[in-house]
Design a protein around this motif. Structure first.
Motif, mmCIF file in Angstrom:
data_model
loop_
_atom_site.group_PDB
_atom_site.id
_atom_site.type_symbol
_atom_site.label_atom_id
_atom_site.label_comp_id
_atom_site.label_asym_id
_atom_site.label_seq_id
_atom_site.Cartn_x
_atom_site.Cartn_y
_atom_site.Cartn_z
ATOM 1 N N GLN A 178 -7.983 22.774 22.429
ATOM 2 C CA GLN A 178 -7.603 23.394 21.162
ATOM 3 C C GLN A 178 -7.677 22.424 19.992
ATOM 4 N N GLY A 179 -7.622 21.110 20.293
ATOM 5 C CA GLY A 179 -7.659 20.115 19.232
ATOM 6 C C GLY A 179 -6.293 19.529 18.970
ATOM 7 N N LEU A 180 -6.238 18.232 18.695
ATOM 8 C CA LEU A 180 -4.959 17.548 18.516
ATOM 9 C C LEU A 180 -4.196 18.057 17.304
ATOM 10 N N ALA A 181 -4.911 18.486 16.275
ATOM 11 C CA ALA A 181 -4.241 18.943 15.058
ATOM 12 C C ALA A 181 -3.408 20.194 15.293
ATOM 13 N N ALA A 182 -3.737 20.947 16.356
ATOM 14 C CA ALA A 182 -3.006 22.186 16.631
ATOM 15 C C ALA A 182 -1.722 21.945 17.414
ATOM 16 N N ALA A 183 -1.489 20.698 17.849
ATOM 17 C CA ALA A 183 -0.309 20.402 18.652
ATOM 18 C C ALA A 183 0.957 20.625 17.830
ATOM 19 N N GLY A 184 1.935 21.256 18.445
ATOM 20 C CA GLY A 184 3.189 21.544 17.763
ATOM 21 C C GLY A 184 4.381 21.056 18.560
ATOM 22 N N GLU A 185 5.465 20.709 17.860
ATOM 23 C CA GLU A 185 6.640 20.173 18.521
ATOM 24 C C GLU A 185 7.233 21.170 19.514
ATOM 25 N N HIS A 186 7.179 22.473 19.176
ATOM 26 C CA HIS A 186 7.755 23.467 20.082
ATOM 27 C C HIS A 186 7.015 23.509 21.414
ATOM 28 N N GLU A 187 5.701 23.224 21.388
ATOM 29 C CA GLU A 187 4.937 23.214 22.636
ATOM 30 C C GLU A 187 5.370 22.046 23.522
ATOM 31 N N TRP A 188 5.587 20.871 22.923
ATOM 32 C CA TRP A 188 6.033 19.722 23.712
ATOM 33 C C TRP A 188 7.427 19.962 24.279
ATOM 34 N N GLU A 189 8.305 20.545 23.475
ATOM 35 C CA GLU A 189 9.653 20.830 23.968
ATOM 36 C C GLU A 189 9.623 21.807 25.138
ATOM 37 N N GLY A 190 8.789 22.839 25.020
ATOM 38 C CA GLY A 190 8.694 23.820 26.100
ATOM 39 C C GLY A 190 8.162 23.206 27.380
ATOM 40 N N MET A 191 7.136 22.352 27.260
ATOM 41 C CA MET A 191 6.582 21.709 28.445
ATOM 42 C C MET A 191 7.589 20.755 29.071
ATOM 43 N N ALA A 192 8.328 20.036 28.231
ATOM 44 C CA ALA A 192 9.335 19.111 28.747
ATOM 45 C C ALA A 192 10.418 19.866 29.520
ATOM 46 N N LYS A 193 10.851 21.012 29.015
ATOM 47 C CA LYS A 193 11.875 21.797 29.717
ATOM 48 C C LYS A 193 11.363 22.302 31.054
ATOM 49 N N ARG A 194 10.082 22.705 31.094
ATOM 50 C CA ARG A 194 9.534 23.189 32.365
ATOM 51 C C ARG A 194 9.429 22.053 33.379
ATOM 52 N N LEU A 195 9.154 20.842 32.903
ATOM 53 C CA LEU A 195 9.093 19.697 33.813
ATOM 54 C C LEU A 195 10.487 19.322 34.315
ATOM 55 N N VAL A 196 11.508 19.484 33.469
ATOM 56 C CA VAL A 196 12.878 19.264 33.934
ATOM 57 C C VAL A 196 13.217 20.261 35.028
#
Length: 439
Positions: A170-188
């Protein structure tokens, strides 16, 4: 004996205000069944809305938390409530940990998996019998719990690989903080807290200069870790250990101290304090005079609690260090410390290496453990510049750099520094009298 924390120190660990309020509500003694503390671990069962109580453990040494409740918060209200109960003096000393609590630190599995139903809290601590049959049963439980956790972590890592591929596509510019938070919670949820911590810090990378390159580097290292976990059976044993620890599988203090220790006269090169997840972490760097081996001693404390001050910058200690396992062992525990001898104390400049040799050390560490993000260096005979030392760029130009320039006066000096992929963090230098100057 671990000094009891105050109520304010416990509440400072809460992830948010609702957690503080909820923890206070469950901190009543009547809510808990047979709470206790043994071996630096708090344990207890809290009455909940369901028929089974929630089993909570807190390792006061790290600290680390585990609870059988479904909350994604760390620490959850039950772990905080148990800490509040302890801080108020309502948790008695126990002769031993219950079986479910003693298995948790060694496995890193949650209480729902690791606990033996026959050993649920309520009857006090359960001592595991010494008979061969009970040992075999405990081994079977550990194997089953370990397999269950590996299955959850494998699923989380597979999702991480797909997520990383989508992020790059998708491209680095499209990265959003909410996506990182969601992935981190799923890894927890997948019981991979080590990887979750890295993902949760990606927002900080996005806010720095040159973030596209750095973010891509972090993505590459995460993907490498996910692939290494998937293929860990084919890795050398030391590298497989590193992968498991990077993923978040804990190694207990007891297991580390059981490993062969390394005796040497260890120079205390410097220390650095930083805040991590509402805790203050102290990183103390050491280097052996005989072995030339670097070491990192970590300690943690909640806000307001004093940190370990037994390792003083500029001194030399005669000690046995037990190192954590891994492909490039660095973190260690002080297993035995002896009274200072003729070579202890202060006033001697520790031996260092040339910049070329230092770069060789870093290259060897990265070759063994690609996820290495810091390494102690002792640079000897270097003339510091305005933004570099011995050819190594500084991570940032601060007052420490100006202080180093003042001590040097344009002459070669010995400098202790922490290498990071983004430059050196200055720690200590030594003046003409051999006295340590903290930078």
């Amino acid at each position: 004996m671990i000094e009891r924390w105050s109520r304010d120190q416990v509440l400072a660990l809460a992830p948010d205000a609702p957690s503080r309020a909820a923890a206070s509500a469950v901190a009543a003694p009547g809510m808990w069944t047979s709470p206790g503390v043994a071996g630096g671990v708090l344990f207890g069962a809290c009455r909940g809305s369901g028929p089974a109580p929630y089993r909570a453990c807190v390792d006061l040494g790290e600290p680390a938390y585990r609870c059988s409740c479904p909350s994604r918060k760390s620490p959850c209200k039950h772990a905080l409530g148990l800490l509040l109960l302890w801080s108020a003096g309502h948790v008695p000393e126990a002769a031993a940990l219950p079986r479910w609590a003693s298995e948790w630190p060694s496995q890193g599995a949650d209480a729902r998996t690791a606990a033996d139903p026959a050993a649920l809290p309520g009857g006090g601590p359960v001592l595991v019998p010494e008979g061969a049959g009970s040992k075999a049963a405990a081994s079977d439980r550990r194997a089953g719990a370990g397999a269950a956790r590996h299955a959850r972590v494998a699923a989380g890592m597979a999702e991480l690989e797909r997520w990383l591929a989508d992020q790059v596509r998708q491209g680095l510019a499209a990265a959003g903080e909410h996506e990182w938070e969601g992935m981190a919670k799923r890894l927890v949820d997948a019981q991979a807290p080590g990887v979750a911590g890295v993902v949760s810090r990606l927002a900080r990378v996005r806010s720095e200069d040159g973030w596209p390159g750095r973010l891509l580097e972090e993505y590459a290292l995460l993907n490498l870790l996910a692939v290494a976990y998937r293929r860990r059976a084919a890795l050398p044993p030391e590298l497989a250990e590193t992968v498991l620890m990077r993923a978040g599988f804990p190694v207990t203090r007891e297991a580390v101290l059981a490993r062969p220790a390394v005796r040497d006269r260890w120079d205390v090169l410097g220390l650095r304090d930083e805040t991590q997840d509402r805790l203050t972490a102290r990183r103390v760097w050491l280097r052996g005079r005989r072995t030339g081996r670097p070491a990192l001693v970590l300690s943690f404390a909640p806000p307001g609690q004093p940190l370990d001050a037994s390792l003083v910058t500029g001194t030399t200690i005669d000690a046995d260090l037990a190192f954590y396992p891994g492909a490039a062992p660095l973190r260690a525990l002080v297993a035995t410390r002896r009274p200072p001898g003729g070579e202890g104390g202060t006033g001697r400049v520790p031996p260092g290496v040339s910049p070329d040799e230092a770069m060789g050390e870093v290259a060897a560490a990265l070759a063994a453990d690609p996820w290495t993000d810091s390494w102690p260096l002792m640079l000897a005979g270097v003339v510091p510049g305005a933004s570099s030392v011995g050819g190594f760029p500084l991570r940032r130009v601060t007052r420490a750099c100006r202080r180093l320039l003042a001590v040097s006066g344009g002459r070669p000096v010995t400098v202790a520094a922490e290498w990071t992929p983004y430059g050196l963090n200055l720690l200590t230098t030594w003046d003409d009298d051999g006295m340590a100057v903290i930078l």
